[in-house]
Motif scaffolding. Structure first.
Motif, mmCIF file in Angstrom:
data_model
loop_
_atom_site.group_PDB
_atom_site.id
_atom_site.type_symbol
_atom_site.label_atom_id
_atom_site.label_comp_id
_atom_site.label_asym_id
_atom_site.label_seq_id
_atom_site.Cartn_x
_atom_site.Cartn_y
_atom_site.Cartn_z
ATOM 1 N N VAL A 18 14.687 60.141 58.956
ATOM 2 C CA VAL A 18 15.522 61.293 58.572
ATOM 3 C C VAL A 18 16.820 61.298 59.381
ATOM 4 C CG1 VAL A 18 15.595 63.799 58.260
ATOM 5 C CG2 VAL A 18 13.397 62.667 58.384
ATOM 6 N N GLU A 19 17.911 61.569 58.714
ATOM 7 C CA GLU A 19 19.174 61.859 59.417
ATOM 8 C C GLU A 19 19.697 63.174 58.871
ATOM 9 O OE1 GLU A 19 22.141 58.815 59.005
ATOM 10 O OE2 GLU A 19 21.084 57.431 60.331
ATOM 11 N N TYR A 21 23.190 65.830 59.095
ATOM 12 C CA TYR A 21 24.579 65.995 59.535
ATOM 13 C C TYR A 21 25.047 67.406 59.219
ATOM 14 C CZ TYR A 21 24.645 60.937 59.755
ATOM 15 O OH TYR A 21 24.359 59.634 60.072
ATOM 16 N N ASP A 22 25.896 67.951 60.096
ATOM 17 C CA ASP A 22 26.538 69.228 59.764
ATOM 18 C C ASP A 22 27.481 69.010 58.583
ATOM 19 O OD1 ASP A 22 25.200 70.429 61.815
ATOM 20 O OD2 ASP A 22 26.815 70.119 63.270
ATOM 21 N N VAL A 23 28.301 67.971 58.698
ATOM 22 C CA VAL A 23 29.247 67.646 57.623
ATOM 23 C C VAL A 23 29.249 66.137 57.412
ATOM 24 C CG1 VAL A 23 31.613 67.886 56.772
ATOM 25 C CG2 VAL A 23 30.755 69.505 58.451
ATOM 26 N N LEU A 24 29.285 65.740 56.174
ATOM 27 C CA LEU A 24 29.298 64.315 55.828
ATOM 28 C C LEU A 24 30.139 64.186 54.564
ATOM 29 C CD1 LEU A 24 27.645 61.884 57.019
ATOM 30 C CD2 LEU A 24 25.974 62.273 55.200
ATOM 31 N N PRO A 25 30.844 63.075 54.371
ATOM 32 C CA PRO A 25 31.530 62.955 53.074
ATOM 33 C C PRO A 25 30.520 63.079 51.927
ATOM 34 C CG PRO A 25 32.366 61.310 54.604
ATOM 35 C CD PRO A 25 31.186 61.975 55.282
ATOM 36 N N SER A 26 29.454 62.238 51.959
ATOM 37 C CA SER A 26 28.450 62.283 50.895
ATOM 38 C C SER A 26 27.146 61.685 51.421
ATOM 39 C CB SER A 26 28.938 61.475 49.691
ATOM 40 O OG SER A 26 27.860 61.119 48.859
ATOM 41 N N THR A 27 26.043 62.393 51.243
ATOM 42 C CA THR A 27 24.745 61.855 51.676
ATOM 43 C C THR A 27 24.401 60.600 50.872
ATOM 44 O OG1 THR A 27 23.582 63.292 50.106
ATOM 45 C CG2 THR A 27 23.825 64.114 52.365
ATOM 46 N N GLN A 28 24.893 60.566 49.635
ATOM 47 C CA GLN A 28 24.609 59.425 48.761
ATOM 48 C C GLN A 28 25.227 58.146 49.347
ATOM 49 O OE1 GLN A 28 22.701 60.503 46.462
ATOM 50 N NE2 GLN A 28 22.647 59.016 44.814
ATOM 51 N N ASP A 29 26.450 58.281 49.857
ATOM 52 C CA ASP A 29 27.139 57.116 50.420
ATOM 53 C C ASP A 29 26.505 56.689 51.743
ATOM 54 O OD1 ASP A 29 28.738 57.255 48.243
ATOM 55 O OD2 ASP A 29 30.411 58.248 49.255
ATOM 56 N N ARG A 30 26.074 57.665 52.539
ATOM 57 C CA ARG A 30 25.410 57.330 53.802
ATOM 58 C C ARG A 30 24.078 56.589 53.523
ATOM 59 N NH1 ARG A 30 25.429 55.348 58.607
ATOM 60 N NH2 ARG A 30 23.712 56.049 59.910
ATOM 61 N N ALA A 31 23.338 57.055 52.519
ATOM 62 C CA ALA A 31 22.073 56.388 52.170
ATOM 63 C C ALA A 31 22.344 54.962 51.695
ATOM 64 C CB ALA A 31 21.335 57.180 51.092
ATOM 65 N N ARG A 32 23.425 54.784 50.952
ATOM 66 C CA ARG A 32 23.774 53.437 50.465
ATOM 67 C C ARG A 32 24.114 52.520 51.645
ATOM 68 N NH1 ARG A 32 25.490 50.975 45.551
ATOM 69 N NH2 ARG A 32 25.214 52.892 44.374
ATOM 70 N N ASP A 33 24.844 53.049 52.640
ATOM 71 C CA ASP A 33 25.163 52.242 53.830
ATOM 72 C C ASP A 33 23.873 51.815 54.533
ATOM 73 O OD1 ASP A 33 27.804 52.581 53.344
ATOM 74 O OD2 ASP A 33 28.117 54.154 54.845
ATOM 75 N N LEU A 34 22.943 52.774 54.660
ATOM 76 C CA LEU A 34 21.699 52.468 55.387
ATOM 77 C C LEU A 34 20.777 51.544 54.594
ATOM 78 C CD1 LEU A 34 20.831 55.912 57.015
ATOM 79 C CD2 LEU A 34 21.837 53.906 58.098
ATOM 80 N N ALA A 35 20.972 51.492 53.271
ATOM 81 C CA ALA A 35 20.107 50.638 52.437
ATOM 82 C C ALA A 35 20.265 49.169 52.814
ATOM 83 C CB ALA A 35 20.434 50.849 50.956
ATOM 84 N N GLY A 36 21.416 48.833 53.406
ATOM 85 C CA GLY A 36 21.655 47.453 53.814
ATOM 86 C C GLY A 36 20.986 47.106 55.136
ATOM 87 N N GLN A 37 20.452 48.109 55.804
ATOM 88 C CA GLN A 37 19.790 47.856 57.082
ATOM 89 C C GLN A 37 18.281 47.874 56.865
ATOM 90 O OE1 GLN A 37 21.373 50.537 60.051
ATOM 91 N NE2 GLN A 37 23.363 50.544 59.051
ATOM 92 N N ILE A 39 15.585 49.547 57.379
ATOM 93 C CA ILE A 39 14.972 50.820 57.794
ATOM 94 C C ILE A 39 13.862 51.175 56.818
ATOM 95 C CG2 ILE A 39 15.417 53.270 58.235
ATOM 96 C CD1 ILE A 39 18.310 52.524 58.844
ATOM 97 N N ALA A 40 12.738 51.700 57.366
ATOM 98 C CA ALA A 40 11.598 52.024 56.511
ATOM 99 C C ALA A 40 11.951 53.134 55.522
ATOM 100 C CB ALA A 40 10.422 52.467 57.384
ATOM 101 N N VAL A 41 11.438 53.040 54.320
ATOM 102 C CA VAL A 41 11.645 54.068 53.295
ATOM 103 C C VAL A 41 10.305 54.764 53.013
ATOM 104 C CG1 VAL A 41 13.571 52.873 52.233
ATOM 105 C CG2 VAL A 41 11.269 52.397 51.402
ATOM 106 N N PRO A 42 10.317 55.949 52.412
ATOM 107 C CA PRO A 42 11.442 56.738 51.968
ATOM 108 C C PRO A 42 12.312 57.219 53.135
ATOM 109 C CG PRO A 42 9.402 57.553 50.989
ATOM 110 C CD PRO A 42 9.025 56.571 52.036
ATOM 111 N N LEU A 43 13.584 57.097 52.903
ATOM 112 C CA LEU A 43 14.582 57.443 53.915
ATOM 113 C C LEU A 43 15.350 58.656 53.394
ATOM 114 C CD1 LEU A 43 17.052 54.751 55.236
ATOM 115 C CD2 LEU A 43 17.915 56.716 54.037
ATOM 116 N N LEU A 44 15.602 59.622 54.265
ATOM 117 C CA LEU A 44 16.184 60.891 53.832
ATOM 118 C C LEU A 44 17.445 61.207 54.624
ATOM 119 C CD1 LEU A 44 15.792 63.683 52.307
ATOM 120 C CD2 LEU A 44 14.478 64.405 54.308
ATOM 121 N N ILE A 45 18.527 61.500 53.915
ATOM 122 C CA ILE A 45 19.780 61.923 54.552
ATOM 123 C C ILE A 45 20.086 63.338 54.072
ATOM 124 C CG2 ILE A 45 22.217 61.396 54.933
ATOM 125 C CD1 ILE A 45 20.361 59.098 55.711
ATOM 126 N N ILE A 46 20.296 64.250 55.026
ATOM 127 C CA ILE A 46 20.571 65.652 54.674
ATOM 128 C C ILE A 46 21.932 66.037 55.266
ATOM 129 C CG2 ILE A 46 19.634 68.013 54.747
ATOM 130 C CD1 ILE A 46 17.087 66.662 56.032
#
Ligand code: BTN
Length: 258
Positions: A18-19, A21-37, A39-46
């Protein structure tokens, strides 16, 4: 959100990472960045707020403070071995949201707009954006208006959308709501196999029946009156040339924020 909230989310669901953030451009984009690493899934960005929240069709998603905005990276081995079963996947996602919020706004009517928007009566309360990665994994992004009042949203969103708080006058525990929704998603995705009984349920929750719709299918735009959701999950439109079944497409809306 606190570290104890993360622990609760991980303990109550099967979320591995889980990650927040108070503010992020987009959780969708952050999840896409992390998809290349690795990291165990299901992975959640809030995120509490998004400066560039993405909606379907290149539109923006207004993320007012107090809403729930998250993206979930899932793979075939995890929450659904049948990830390819679209549009069941989209419909099942919307139904999970419908089931989560229905008890909170009773007796109001909660339902879906094909393929995966969630409405309370005539106002949108939640939207879903699903990005497919080349390796079969998917990023499911959900925006749900919870403790954010739409009175502070820009036009035309303020007129076309609503939130749990605007509907009930109450505030909700977003962590509890998130846990309920994550478990509902897991259950609904596992059940999202093609079946006549699911199709009937999706059809009974469809709030667009009898309404005029325009759907962009990629090749063209189909105009017609909604006749419901078919047994294979497609949208049925009665057009000038007869009934058409739309398997995938984007609904055209006059308002630009969805
Ligand atoms: C739509 O109705 O057009 C879909 C809206 C999806 C919004 C969510 S909020 C969390 C995730 N991050 C984004 O940038 N978009 C999705």
């Amino acid at each position: 959100m606190l570290e104890t909230d993360f622990s609760r989310i991980r303990a109550a669901t099967e979320i591995q990472y889980v990650e927040h953030y108070d503010v992020l451009p987009s959780t969708q984009d952050r999840a896409r960045d992390l998809a290349g690493q690795n990291i165990a899934v299901p992975l959640l960005i809030i995120a509490d707020e998004q400066s560039h929240g993405r909606g379907r069709g290149g539109h923006q998603w207004w993320t007012g403070k107090g809403s729930l905005a998250f993206s979930l990276l899932v793979d075939r081995a995890g929450w659904n071995p049948e990830l390819g079963a679209s549009p069941w996947w989209s419909l099942a996602t919307a139904v999970a949201i419908v089931e989560t919020i229905t008890p909170l706004v009773r007796p109001r009517v909660v339902g879906l707009h094909w393929p995966n928007d969630v409405f309370v009566e005539d106002k949108k309360i939640s939207g879903v954006l699903i990005d497919a990665l080349g390796d079969g994994r998917r990023i499911v992004g959900i925006g749900l208006n919870v403790n954010n009042s739409l009175t502070s949203a820009p036009p035309p969103v303020c007129d076309t959308a609503t939130s749990l708080m605007d509907l009930t006058g109450e505030t909700f525990n977003r962590v509890e709501l998130l846990i309920t929704l994550l478990n509902s998603l897991r259950e609904n995705w596992h059940r999202a196999v093609e079946s006549a009984s699911h199709a009937k349920r999706y059809n009974s929750l469809c709030l667009q029946i009898g309404k005029p719709l325009s759907v962009e299918t990629g090749d063209d735009t189909v105009h017609g009156t909604c006749a419901g959701i078919a047994e294979d999950g497609s949208l049925l439109l009665d057009t000038e040339t007869g009934r058409r079944a739309i398997h995938s497409g984007t609904l055209r809306h006059d308002h630009p924020h969805w």
